[in-house]
Design a protein around this motif. Structure first.
Motif, short mmCIF file in Angstrom:
data_model
loop_
_atom_site.label_atom_id
_atom_site.label_comp_id
_atom_site.label_asym_id
_atom_site.label_seq_id
_atom_site.Cartn_x
_atom_site.Cartn_y
_atom_site.Cartn_z
N THR A 144 -36.11 5.21 8.81
CA THR A 144 -35.46 4.88 10.08
C THR A 144 -36.12 5.59 11.26
OG1 THR A 144 -33.88 6.66 9.72
CG2 THR A 144 -33.17 4.46 9.12
N CYS A 145 -37.37 6.01 11.09
CA CYS A 145 -38.08 6.70 12.17
C CYS A 145 -37.93 5.94 13.49
CB CYS A 145 -39.55 6.83 11.81
SG CYS A 145 -40.55 7.45 13.15
N PRO A 146 -37.33 6.55 14.51
CA PRO A 146 -37.02 5.81 15.73
C PRO A 146 -38.25 5.40 16.54
CG PRO A 146 -36.49 8.13 16.00
CD PRO A 146 -36.86 7.94 14.56
N GLY A 176 -46.49 10.32 19.03
CA GLY A 176 -45.20 10.14 19.69
C GLY A 176 -44.02 10.51 18.81
N CYS A 177 -44.27 11.20 17.69
CA CYS A 177 -43.17 11.67 16.83
C CYS A 177 -42.29 12.59 17.66
CB CYS A 177 -43.73 12.40 15.62
SG CYS A 177 -42.58 13.47 14.77
N ILE A 178 -40.98 12.34 17.62
CA ILE A 178 -40.07 13.18 18.40
C ILE A 178 -39.34 14.16 17.52
CG2 ILE A 178 -39.72 11.52 20.27
CD1 ILE A 178 -37.14 10.70 18.82
N GLN A 220 -36.44 12.08 10.32
CA GLN A 220 -35.91 11.02 9.47
C GLN A 220 -37.02 10.36 8.68
OE1 GLN A 220 -33.76 8.42 12.08
NE2 GLN A 220 -32.50 10.07 12.86
N CYS A 221 -38.13 11.09 8.51
CA CYS A 221 -39.31 10.48 7.89
C CYS A 221 -38.99 9.86 6.54
CB CYS A 221 -40.41 11.51 7.70
SG CYS A 221 -40.72 12.53 9.10
N GLY A 222 -38.07 10.47 5.79
CA GLY A 222 -37.81 9.98 4.45
C GLY A 222 -36.82 8.82 4.40
S1 SF4 Z 1 -38.82 10.19 11.51
FE1 SF4 Z 1 -40.47 9.67 12.93
S2 SF4 Z 1 -40.01 10.78 14.81
FE2 SF4 Z 1 -38.80 11.63 13.17
S3 SF4 Z 1 -39.95 13.37 12.44
FE3 SF4 Z 1 -40.46 11.64 11.15
S4 SF4 Z 1 -42.22 10.71 12.17
FE4 SF4 Z 1 -41.31 12.07 13.62
#
Ligand code: SF4
Ligand SMILES: Cc1cc2nc3c(=O)[nH]c(=O)nc-3n(C[C@H](O)[C@H](O)[C@H](O)COP(=O)(O)O)c2cc1C
Lengths: 138, 506
Positions: free
Chosen positions: B436-438, B425-427, B431-433
């Motif tokens: 704050t991955c939503p 479900g990664c959109i 913001q992976c680093g």
């Molecule tokens: S922060 Fe989460 S949704 Fe965004 S690219 Fe990384 S894994 Fe995917």
């Protein structure tokens, strides 16, 4: 195309009993709503006095009447029945608030009945509309 | 997302209180000012209920679990997307690293929707792209052999490990990913029967609690198997290898997103759990060296591989991003001289993903996958060593057609990392680093992890694997072969200007 899939409606998987219940809810809610709505639009003395008490005469009476009639029509069309039920439920919530706070308990049972019928429609059709499905998908 | 950046998390936290508060305010307004306010009462009452249901009742949509009705706004924008984007944002094939079209296909597979595409491709489909060549005589269904690949059989290992699907989950560490994401991947891999690489996150505690086979990755800091000085501890490696579900070891020499560069684990990120699993003290930054201390030149590198193979007793491979073919040629010559070969070599393309890496490394270092793969395959064939090891390929290979292309160019099986993040479900909010991955994948924030329901996403991972594997078999049939082993450059159309064209012609 990357468009969203339209999943098959649950209609085919509903048992006859549930289908009957569904149509009783839809027809019942639509009937009462239409009756009440057209009364308000036509300017029944009862409706006028009620909306005077609420301080919404005449604009509120006409608006609510129109919403009730609209909900009734939506309820009768298969594709829009959920939205009709939602609208009907909303108007009835308003009516319940009105009866509890201003108008007195006399009209309350009717409002509760229609609200319950609308909830019935929403429940049985919970898989028909994406916004409802998203609410409960597990 | 291509829209302006808003902090959805903070906004939704505010909304959680503001919506019911507005309902109450409207009610008071309706009671004491004008009945008209009750239109607001009813509306906000409904929104409150909806918000609660999104956050706590449903489990399928991570965004809705995390952001409630505000998340719904995002969904609405998305369904209006094709039109809106065309004019205001970016098009279906513009987003990077994965286009919307590519992502949509992963999401469909993960949800088990088998949708055909209508009317035609959205790609340019120009002559300058690599394509598959079908046969006039497809292999009849049922004549395509099931996939099988065994690691460690050349060395006659009793622990030789066989995979039965052409795909493996590439390294993603607990650390880069949060616990629920790791668990969902591991459980999904277990359900589909494929192995998962642990990444350099140390002792794979969470993965071991899920029912899947593991490839333990030993990074340059040797998290999980290091001694006080940060060197390999034989004792810890032995303990790890004796875990029944650890099937293979992967020594990471370099990674496509940051080849030739170690990482820094800042002390703020070292929680008690991470400190235990990785075997590092708390309260001090930990530097991953850019290479293994034990590997100072070709001979010591090969001896290190031998040592890990002997101590672990498991099939042991290496992972690297190709910089120079000369260096690799020398390494292979040293392997041949000492008769030590890794049981697999995973080639990571320079386009590879990561939790976090400096921009010059992400953008400009390392050979892209296809030329790297073709080159390594060619060197091994020329040196007569190809049969001594297996080649795995990683680098944006999402979907069966890309897998097949990799295998035509020399890979024995495919590694994928970001494809699996998409299936979770990664959109691609990128913001992976930032923690704050939503959608609760690349984050340790409990409130965001709430969105990711392990049992549900595990099934999506499984669906994705099975959907693609099914496609892969039907591709083999259309290519007119009976098994993936038969795939070769002759099954590809490679545009003449492509750097890998020479390989296909020869
Ligand atoms: S922060 Fe989460 S949704 Fe965004 S690219 Fe990384 S894994 Fe995917
Ligand atoms: C979030 C994330 C974490 C990763 N962590 C590791 C890691 O710990 N060790 C490693 O060798 N590679 C790591 N990688 C790289 C992947 O294993 C893989 O080699 C690379 O992303 C290319 O594959 P892909 O294009 O399918 O994503 C990571 C990638 C991502 C996206």
């Amino acid at each position: 195309m990357t468009s969203v899939q339209t999943p098959k409606s649950d209609a085919s998987r509903r048992s006859p009993l549930v289908t009957t219940a569904l149509w009783i809810c839809q027809l019942g809610a639509a009937g009462i709503l239409f009756f009440a709505g057209q009364g308000k639009l036509a300017g029944d003395a009862h409706a006028i006095s009620m909306f005077s008490d609420l301080g919404m005469e005449p604009a509120g009476r006409i608006a609510i009447g129109a919403l009730e009639c609209g909900a009734a029509i939506l309820l009768l069309i298969r594709q829009s029945a959920v939205y009709g039920a939602l609208l009907g439920l909303g108007v009835m919530c308003g009516a319940i608030i009105g009866h509890l706070t201003v108008l007195g308990l006399g009209g309350l049972p009717f409002a509760l009945l229609v609200a319950a019928l609308c909830v019935g429609v929403l429940y049985i059709r919970r898989r028909d509309a994406p916004f409802l499905r998203n609410l409960i998908d597990r | 997302m291509s829209t302006a950046k808003v902090d959805l998390q903070r906004l939704s936290r505010v909304a959680n209180w503001v919506i019911p508060a507005l309902a109450v305010a409207c009610f008071l307004g309706g009671r004491f000012v004008s009945f008209w306010f009750h239109f607001g009462t009813v509306t906000f009452l409904f929104l409150t209920l909806m918000n609660l249901s999104y956050r706590f009742v449903q489990t399928r949509h991570a965004i809705l679990r995390n952001f409630g009705v505000l998340g719904q706004v995002r969904y609405m924008l998305e369904s209006l997307g094709p039109e809106l984007r065309q004019y205001f944002f970016s098009s279906d094939t513009e987003e990077r690293p994965f286009t919307r079209t590519e992502r949509a296909e992963v999401y469909r597979k993960a949800k088990g929707i088998d949708a055909a595409v209508s009317f035609g491709t959205q790609l340019d489909y120009g002559p300058d792209e690599i394509k598959l060549r079908h046969s006039m005589f497809p292999t009849p269904k049922g004549n395509v052999e099931p996939f099988r690949l065994t690691f460690g059989d050349e060395r006659g290992l009793p622990t030789a490990y066989t995979i039965t699907k052409p795909i493996l989950i590439s390294a993603m560490s607990f650390g880069a990913l949060g616990e629920p994401a790791v668990r969902a991947l591991a459980r999904g891999a277990g359900l589909a029967g494929i192995p998962m690489n642990t990444g350099e996150g140390g002792w794979p505690k969470h993965q071991l609690e899920e029912p899947c086979d593991l490839i333990f990755q030993m990074g340059t800091a040797k998290f999980g198997v290091r001694d006080e000085q940060g060197l390999l501890s034989d004792e810890k490696l032995r303990a790890l290898a004796s875990e029944p579900r650890v099937k293979m070891i992967e020594i990471k020499l370099s990674q496509g997103a940051k080849p030739g560069k170690g990482g820094l684990l800042p002390k703020e990120k070292i929680t008690r759990e991470i400190s235990e699993l990785r075997g590092v003290p708390m309260g001090r930054d930990v530097v991953s060296p850019p290479y293994h201390e034990e590997c100072r030149d070709m001979p010591s590198t090969v001896e290190f591989i031998r040592r890990v193979q002997e101590v672990s007793g498991l099939p042991t491979g290496i992972k690297l991003c190709v910089g120079s073919f000369e260096e690799l040629g020398a390494l292979f010559a040293e392997m041949a001289a000492r008769d030590v070969f890794p049981d697999f070599i995973a080639i990571d393309g320079g386009e590879g993903g990561t939790g976090a890496a400096p921009k010059p490394y992400i953008d400009s270092f390392g050979l892209p996958l296809l030329p790297a793969l073709v080159g390594v395959h060619r060197i091994l064939v020329d040196m007569g060593l190809r049969q001594r090891t297996k080649l795995l390929a990683a680098g944006k290979l999402i979907g069966a057609a890309k897998w097949a292309m990799g295998m035509c160019l020399g890979a024995d099986a495919i590694y994928s990392a970001r494809g699996f993040m998409l299936s979770l479900g990664c959109i691609q909010a990128l913001q992976c680093g930032n923690n704050t991955c939503p959608v609760g994948i690349a984050t340790h924030d409990r409130t965001l992890q709430h969105g990711l329901v392990v049992a549900d996403k595990a099934v999506r991972v499984k669906n994705y694997i099975e959907g693609c594997t099914h496609d892969f078999e039907s591709l083999l049939s259309s290519l007119g072969v009976r098994s993936a082993r038969e795939l070769g450059p002759r099954h590809l159309y490679v545009p003449p200007q492509s750097i890998v064209a020479g390989e296909v012609a020869s």
